[in-house]
Structure formats: structure tokens, C-alpha cells
Design a protein around this motif. Structure first.
Motif, short mmCIF file in Angstrom:
data_model
loop_
_atom_site.label_atom_id
_atom_site.label_comp_id
_atom_site.label_asym_id
_atom_site.label_seq_id
_atom_site.Cartn_x
_atom_site.Cartn_y
_atom_site.Cartn_z
N PHE A 15 -6.11 30.15 50.16
CA PHE A 15 -4.94 29.27 50.23
C PHE A 15 -5.24 28.12 51.19
CE2 PHE A 15 -0.95 27.92 52.30
CZ PHE A 15 -0.28 27.45 51.18
N VAL A 16 -5.01 26.90 50.73
CA VAL A 16 -5.18 25.71 51.55
C VAL A 16 -3.83 24.98 51.60
CG1 VAL A 16 -6.37 23.52 51.85
CG2 VAL A 16 -7.61 25.50 50.95
N GLY A 17 -3.22 24.99 52.76
CA GLY A 17 -1.93 24.32 52.94
C GLY A 17 -1.98 23.40 54.14
N GLU A 18 -0.81 23.07 54.68
CA GLU A 18 -0.75 22.09 55.76
C GLU A 18 -1.47 22.56 57.02
OE1 GLU A 18 3.59 22.97 57.74
OE2 GLU A 18 3.57 21.88 55.83
N VAL A 19 -1.38 23.85 57.35
CA VAL A 19 -2.05 24.36 58.55
C VAL A 19 -3.55 24.36 58.35
CG1 VAL A 19 -2.32 26.33 60.09
CG2 VAL A 19 -0.06 25.74 59.21
N GLU A 20 -4.00 24.79 57.20
CA GLU A 20 -5.44 24.81 56.91
C GLU A 20 -6.02 23.39 56.95
OE1 GLU A 20 -3.79 28.53 55.88
OE2 GLU A 20 -3.19 26.53 55.18
N ARG A 21 -5.27 22.43 56.44
CA ARG A 21 -5.76 21.04 56.44
C ARG A 21 -5.79 20.45 57.83
NH1 ARG A 21 -6.72 19.04 51.63
NH2 ARG A 21 -5.87 20.09 49.78
N GLY B 251 0.42 19.01 48.54
CA GLY B 251 -0.29 19.29 49.78
C GLY B 251 -0.85 20.69 49.89
N TRP B 252 -0.72 21.52 48.87
CA TRP B 252 -1.24 22.88 48.96
C TRP B 252 -1.90 23.28 47.63
CZ3 TRP B 252 0.25 26.66 45.55
CH2 TRP B 252 1.42 26.43 44.82
N ALA B 253 -2.74 24.30 47.69
CA ALA B 253 -3.38 24.83 46.48
C ALA B 253 -3.81 26.26 46.73
CB ALA B 253 -4.58 23.97 46.09
N LEU B 254 -3.78 27.04 45.68
CA LEU B 254 -4.24 28.42 45.71
C LEU B 254 -5.43 28.55 44.76
CD1 LEU B 254 -3.72 31.38 46.68
CD2 LEU B 254 -2.37 31.68 44.60
N TYR B 255 -6.53 29.11 45.28
CA TYR B 255 -7.76 29.24 44.49
C TYR B 255 -8.13 30.72 44.34
CZ TYR B 255 -8.19 24.34 45.95
OH TYR B 255 -7.97 23.00 46.19
#
Length: 521
Positions: A480-486, A511-515
Motif C-alpha cells: 500500500f502506497v498512500g500519503e504517509v508512504e509518499r 494519491g494512493w494505490a494498492l499493489y
């Protein structure tokens, strides 16, 4: 002077004395209204936030689940005192986030009541009203009162211990001193910074009568021994760890890392130091300078932020006046213990939640000073009334500002990003899956487990995180890549945005994505 001696000897009880009906009525009204507002605001928060509530869902819930499942407690980050309360309350509530919020609401009410009664007992109704005003003027208190954390619970224990000790001193009750000992252990087993409450053993020394002093101290020590023995028996029978390992890393985090409060800073401190001795001898001069700098910062800058500038400006003269008025030696003793708490907590980088114990004192001193000034007959009435009006207006503005800040905080619903993400990933992530992320919210709300997203900088290092993850046979590994990860992992976000053949996008939004990890490409 005679009254002060009677109080210290237990011959007079200020609670039973006539006081200001207006002040007591206002205290009750403000307390009830504040608890109602906190409950209302808390109900608007449906998802745990990314701040301290990440600690709640990331470690505290896991410990409580271990307790309910009969497994040994690990106590990696905090002693287990809150774990017992969390697990017991969950059995009646049935939802972890709602359970955490319920404990905070109840603890906020307990803090308001115990702080009021404590100051009412030792200083009268206007000090008591001020204690309530100080708490209500604190946006930090209001915001944490609606969150799922252990902070307000720890604050409640702090003032419950103070209240019990004050009652024990005034009424010279050995049984109450025994109860004080029990609460001291509960405080220490909830937060290690509760250790300063051991100084409550010094309160009987401020009173008259050698025999009473010895009985009181013995009663308190007995309570400490009984409570500590209970925890020891539990640890022995269950194989649980009750003491967090490596608490010295907090010292290293504060004084020898740039982050000072983040988990990234904690990782750095753990990689550099392996013992308390190493931390203390690394650069003691820098530690001393940093400690003094932080202490001055709290005194000159942070206190006005805790409960508003008007209360901060007036509180210390008010406390001095309250102690000097009829020589309230017991009040001075408790204030000294509060300053000891400040001295201990100052070893950790400043966060408002660690210093909420000051807010009742800030409010109590300020309101008492205004009340004392109102009784001055040698001041021109128009001038006196004008100054009092300005003071009251400043306090009301501070309360309004804190309330507005708390309302805005609640209006976010707890976690705006997760409120968008969770409906989109419903039915994708499930129990038995693993989610690589900086925060554990997505996994928590879907019954999955979180794999911490390490701060790596290259694609091979990044892929190693997935290859080393232990995925259950029927589980799926996600990223998961969201605002905190970015914000915290910008290099990883850039690598992912460029496209990787072994990551397949399964859901995405603003602003987010699930892989999904697809090792075969």
C-alpha cells in the motif's frame, strides 16, 4: 495558621467546609458539558488516525489480543497496565477502536472529577474550578479525550493518585495510603514515567505526628508491594514480560537523532546504541545542553500552548499565592511532585500529550489569582472590574479556541485517507493476507497483518522486503502506497511510480494505490 495545622493534622476537612456555591456549581456544569462534548466529538471519529492511534492499533490491540487468547505478553513498548483495561473493556464493547475511545472518554471524566476534588480538598473551590478550566482550555486534553490511546488513562491515574493521597493526608487514613500504593504501581505499569508518583511517600513527612508518618508510609509501601507482587505472580504464571526492553533508546532518540520523535529516529537509535551506558557516555555535555534547552522551551514557549496564554501568564503567581495563603504546605508538596514529573518527562522530546498533567495546575493558579484580586478592597472598583473582565474574557477565548481546535480535529472523521481507501479495497484484502506499508491501518481494518515498510533506497533492497515476508499458504502479499508512504518513503514511492513488473495494481485512488506482489511478473 491554626487552620493549616489542623488540615495537616487531619482535624479539618476542606471538603466539608463552606465554600463558594458559584465556583462548585460552575465546576460541575463545565465538567458535565465537557464530557458531553468529548463524547459527541468522539462519535464523529470512525477510523483511527495516523498519529498516536497507530500505536494503539499497531501494538496495544495486539497485546490485548494476546491476553485474551492466553498468550504471554511481550510489552515491547509500554508496560502492560493499559493492556488489562483494554482487554477487559473490549469484552463489553466488542470493537477495538470504540473500546479505546470509550476508555479515553471515561478517563477524561475521571481526570476532571479527580483534579477538581484534589484541588477542592487542599485549596478550596476556586482552585478546584481553575483545575477544571485548565483542562477544558487545553486542546490537547480535548483531542486526546476522543482518541483511542492510553494517554488520558495515564493522566487519570496521575490525578486519582493525587486525590487519594490528599484524602489520606487530610483524614490520616492508613487504608487510603494503602490504596495510594496500589495506584502508584498501576501508574508505573501503565507508563514508566509514572515513576515520579513514588514521591507521594514524602507527603506524610509534611504532616505532624511521628507515629502517623510511619503508619502512613508503611501503609503506602504495603500497597506498592501487594500490587507489584500481583503483577509478578501474573508474569511468572503466564511467562509474560512486564518491562519494555531498551527504554534507553528513547534517550538516544531524543538527544542523538535528527527526528527526535519518529519511528525512523527510533530505528536509527537502535542501530547505534545497545545499552544505557552507551547512551549516557556518548556525549553527556550535549545531553545536558539539550535537556536545559528543552526545559527552557517548555517554560517559556510550550506552557502557553498547553492551556492558553492568559492562564499561562497568571498561573505561577497564583500557585505561589495559594500556597502562601494560610501556608498550604501539602499543596506545595504535591506541586513539587508535579515539577518532578516535568523533570522526568523532559528527558523525552516535547510532545503536548506528555505534559497534560500541568494543565490543572495552570488553570488552578490563574483562576485563584483572579479570585484573590477580586477580593482586594484597596483597588479602584472600576479598574478592578476591568482587569477581571479582561482576565475572564481571555480565559473564555482560550476555551473557545481549544473547543474549535478539537471540533476541527473531530471533523476529519479520524482518518480522511482511510475513509476513502477502505471502501475501495473491501473484498480485496482479507484475513491471512500481508500488507507492506508504513502504517498498519489498511491491514488492521481488513483482518490482515502489516509488514513494516523499511526505509530502503534501491529496487533490490525494496524487493527483498517482499521476498523475506512470510506469507501464509493461502494468503496474498500486498503493497500500500498512500500519503504517509509518499512523505516518509519518497524514494520507494518514486520507484513504484516508475513501474515494477512484479507489482500489479489492484486498486487506486487520489494519491494512493494498492499493489499485489506478483513474483513471476
Amino acid at each position: 495558621m491554626r487552620q493549616a495545622k489542623d488540615i495537616e493534622a487531619g482535624k479539618a476537612d476542606p471538603v466539608a467546609q463552606s465554600g463558594s456555591t458559584v465556583a462548585d456549581a460552575l465546576s460541575i456544569l463545565v465538567t458535565v458539558a465537557t464530557v458531553a462534548v468529548i463524547f459527541w466529538l468522539s462519535d464523529q471519529r470512525t477510523i483511527a488516525g495516523y498519529g498516536t492511534e497507530h500505536d494503539f492499533i499497531g501494538s496495544m490491540v495486539g497485546e490485548a489480543e494476546r491476553l485474551l487468547n492466553g498468550l504471554p505478553l511481550e510489552s515491547k513498548f509500554h508496560p502492560p497496565g493499559f493492556t488489562f483495561v483494554l482487554a477487559a473493556t473490549y469484552l463489553g464493547v466488542g470493537d477495538w477502536f470504540e473500546t479505546g475511545k470509550a476508555i479515553s472518554i471515561f478517563s477524561a471524566a475521571a481526570t476532571l472529577v479527580s483534579a477538581h476534588l484534589f484541588f477542592r480538598l487542599l485549596g478550596g473551590p476556586w482552585l478546584a474550578l481553575g483545575a477544571v478550566v485548565g483542562l477544558v482550555s487545553s486542546a490537547t486534553f480535548l483531542k486526546f479525550g476522543m482518541q483511542a490511546t492510553s494517554d488520558i488513562y495515564g493522566l487519570a491515574l496521575f490525578y486519582v493518585a493525587f486525590l487519594l493521597a490528599a484524602f489520606a493526608a487530610v483524614r490520616q487514613s492508613v487504608l487510603l495510603w494503602f490504596a495510594v500504593g496500589l495506584v502508584i504501581v498501576l501508574s508505573v505499569m501503565t507508563r514508566t514515567n509514572g515513576l515520579t508518583q513514588i514521591f507521594l511517600l514524602g507527603i506524610p513527612l509534611l504532616q505532624v505526628g511521628l507515629g502517623y508518618k510511619l503508619r502512613a508510609i508503611l501503609g503506602c509501601v504495603t500497597g506498592i508491594i501487594v500490587a507489584a507482587f500481583g503483577f509478578y505472580v501474573f508474569a511468572t504464571m503466564t511467562g509474560s514480560n512486564l518491562r519494555p526492553d531498551g527504554t534507553y533508546h528513547n534517550l538516544a532518540l531524543t538527544y542523538f537523532t535528527e527526528e527526535r520523535v519518529s519511528w525512523e529516529g527510533m530505528i536509527e537509535s537502535r542501530s547505534r546504541f545497545s545499552s544505557l551506558y552507551e547512551v549516557l557516555t556518548h556525549d553527556p555535555v550535549a545531553m545536558a545542553k539539550g535537556y536545559i534547552r528543552d526545559l527552557l522551551d517548555i517554560a517559556l514557549v510550550r506552557i502557553p500552548q498547553l492551556s492558553g496564554p492568559v492562564l499561562a501568564l497568571l498561573f505561577l503567581p497564583g500557585i505561589i499565592l495559594a500556597v502562601a495563603d494560610r501556608h498550604r504546605l501539602l499543596l506545595l508538596g504535591f506541586f513539587a511532585i508535579t515539577l518532578a514529573q516535568l523533570a522526568l518527562v523532559n528527558f523525552k522530546a516535547y510532545e503536548p500529550r506528555y505534559h497534560m498533567y500541568l494543565t490543572p495546575w495552570i488553570g488552578a493558579g490563574a483562576v485563584y489569582l483572579l479570585w484573590a484580586f477580586s477580593r482586594r478592597g484597596d483597588v479602584f472598583p472600576l479598574l478592578r472590574n476591568g482587569i477581571l473582565a479582561l482576565g475572564a474574557a481571555g480565559i473564555l477565548l482560550g476555551i473557545a479556541y481549544a473547543g474549535r481546535d478539537a471540533q476541527r480535529f473531530a471533523s476529519f472523521g479520524g482518518n480522511p485517507e482511510m475513509s476513502r481507501v477502505l471502501p475501495e479495497v473491501s473484498g480485496i484484502v482479507a484475513a491471512g493476507d500481508l500488507v507492506v506499508a508504513r502504517k498498519g491501518h489498511l491491514a488492521f481494518y481488513n483482518g490482515a497483518e502489516t509488514v513494516y515498510l523499511a526505509d530502503v533506497t534501491t529496487e533490490p533492497e525494496f524487493r527483498a522486503v517482499f521476498e523475506e515476508a512470510k506469507v501464509p499458504t493461502d494468503g496474498t502479499l500486498y503493497l500500500f502506497v498512500g500519503e504517509v508512504e509518499r512523505s516518509k518513503r519518497p524514494q520507494i514511492a518514486a520507484i513504484v511510480d516508475d513501474g515494477l513488473p512484479w507489482l500489479a495494481t489492484v486498486a487506486e485512488g487520489d494519491g494512493w494505490a494498492l499493489y499485489r506482489y506478483a513474483p513471476e511478473g
